[in-house]
Design a protein around this motif. Structure first.
Motif, PDB file in Angstrom:
ATOM      1  N   GLY A 298      27.667  44.734  35.180  1.00  0.00           N
ATOM      2  CA  GLY A 298      27.874  44.906  33.666  1.00  0.00           C
ATOM      3  C   GLY A 298      29.339  45.111  33.499  1.00  0.00           C
ATOM      4  O   GLY A 298      30.343  44.869  34.126  1.00  0.00           O
TER       5      GLY A 298
ATOM      6  N   ILE B  76      18.512  40.331  27.152  1.00  0.00           N
ATOM      7  CA  ILE B  76      19.391  40.551  28.232  1.00  0.00           C
ATOM      8  C   ILE B  76      19.105  41.116  29.600  1.00  0.00           C
ATOM      9  O   ILE B  76      19.090  40.690  30.490  1.00  0.00           O
ATOM     10  CB  ILE B  76      20.696  41.354  27.769  1.00  0.00           C
ATOM     11  CG1 ILE B  76      21.446  40.444  26.509  1.00  0.00           C
ATOM     12  CG2 ILE B  76      21.762  41.598  29.024  1.00  0.00           C
ATOM     13  CD1 ILE B  76      22.106  39.337  26.941  1.00  0.00           C
TER      14      ILE B  76
ATOM     15  N   LYS C  83      25.352  49.512  31.970  1.00  0.00           N
ATOM     16  CA  LYS C  83      25.614  48.725  33.318  1.00  0.00           C
ATOM     17  C   LYS C  83      24.418  49.435  34.236  1.00  0.00           C
ATOM     18  O   LYS C  83      23.655  50.318  34.477  1.00  0.00           O
ATOM     19  CB  LYS C  83      26.989  49.441  34.052  1.00  0.00           C
ATOM     20  CG  LYS C  83      28.164  48.645  33.385  1.00  0.00           C
ATOM     21  CD  LYS C  83      29.580  49.392  34.112  1.00  0.00           C
ATOM     22  CE  LYS C  83      30.638  48.638  33.712  1.00  0.00           C
ATOM     23  NZ  LYS C  83      31.715  49.075  34.437  1.00  0.00           N
TER      24      LYS C  83
ATOM     25  N   HIS D 249      26.562  45.024  30.135  1.00  0.00           N
ATOM     26  CA  HIS D 249      25.768  44.078  29.245  1.00  0.00           C
ATOM     27  C   HIS D 249      25.186  44.558  28.314  1.00  0.00           C
ATOM     28  O   HIS D 249      25.222  45.738  28.005  1.00  0.00           O
ATOM     29  CB  HIS D 249      24.567  43.677  30.340  1.00  0.00           C
ATOM     30  CG  HIS D 249      24.719  42.943  31.355  1.00  0.00           C
ATOM     31  ND1 HIS D 249      25.252  41.571  31.745  1.00  0.00           N
ATOM     32  CD2 HIS D 249      24.611  43.519  32.650  1.00  0.00           C
ATOM     33  CE1 HIS D 249      25.294  41.594  32.784  1.00  0.00           C
ATOM     34  NE2 HIS D 249      24.815  42.477  33.719  1.00  0.00           N
TER      35      HIS D 249
ATOM     36  N   VAL E 292      18.886  39.648  33.120  1.00  0.00           N
ATOM     37  CA  VAL E 292      19.964  40.035  34.420  1.00  0.00           C
ATOM     38  C   VAL E 292      19.206  41.071  35.489  1.00  0.00           C
ATOM     39  O   VAL E 292      19.609  41.426  36.545  1.00  0.00           O
ATOM     40  CB  VAL E 292      20.928  40.909  33.808  1.00  0.00           C
ATOM     41  CG1 VAL E 292      21.932  39.710  32.946  1.00  0.00           C
ATOM     42  CG2 VAL E 292      20.582  41.898  32.829  1.00  0.00           C
TER      43      VAL E 292
END
Ligand SMILES: [Zn+2]
Length: 113
Positions: free
Chosen positions: A7, A15, A66, A9, A19
Motif C-alpha cells: 500500500g 478497494i 497498508k 490504499h 486488494v
C-alpha cells in the motif's frame, strides 16, 4: 524492517475487496498521506482469522491503510510487535496482544516476561 507492508490504499470496501483476499491472517497500518505524500501511520493492528473483515469494520476511522498477510498467526504477531516498537504509532496505547492460550514473547521488549 524485515517485511514491508503493501500500500497505501484508500480504506474503502471496494478497494479492500480488490486488494485483499478474505480469510487471511495478517496485520495492517492505518494512517494518511501528508502534504509531501508520505504515509503517516496512526495505528497498527492484526487479525488472526480475517484481515479483510477486520479492516471493513475500520472503514471511516482512517483515510488509508497498508497491510501484509502471513502464513501463521505467530508470524503476524511478530511482525505487528516489530512495527509497534519501530513506529510507536500515536493511536496504539497498549502493546499488541498475543492470542489466548499462547506463550509467545515479544522479541523487542519484556512485555510478556
Ligand atoms: Zn514488545
Amino acid at each position: 524492517m524485515k517485511t514491508s507492508l503493501r500500500g497505501p490504499h484508500v480504506l474503502s470496501f471496494d478497494i479492500l475487496e480488490r486488494v485483499l483476499p478474505k480469510s487471511r491472517t495478517g496485520i495492517f497500518a492505518l494512517g494518511f498521506e501528508d502534504r509531501e505524500g508520505r504515509f503517516r501511520v496512526q495505528s497498527v493492528g492484526r487479525d488472526d482469522y480475517d484481515l479483510r473483515a477486520r479492516l471493513c469494520e475500520l472503514i471511516g476511522s482512517s483515510a488509508m491503510f497498508k497491510f501484509a498477510t502471513h502464513p501463521t498467526a505467530r508470524q503476524a504477531f511478530d511482525h505487528e510487535c516489530e512495527l509497534f516498537h519501530a513506529l510507536r504509532p500515536p493511536s496504539n496505547f497498549i502493546h499488541p496482544g498475543r492470542p489466548a492460550g499462547t506463550d509467545w514473547q515479544c522479541a523487542h521488549c519484556l512485555q510478556f516476561h
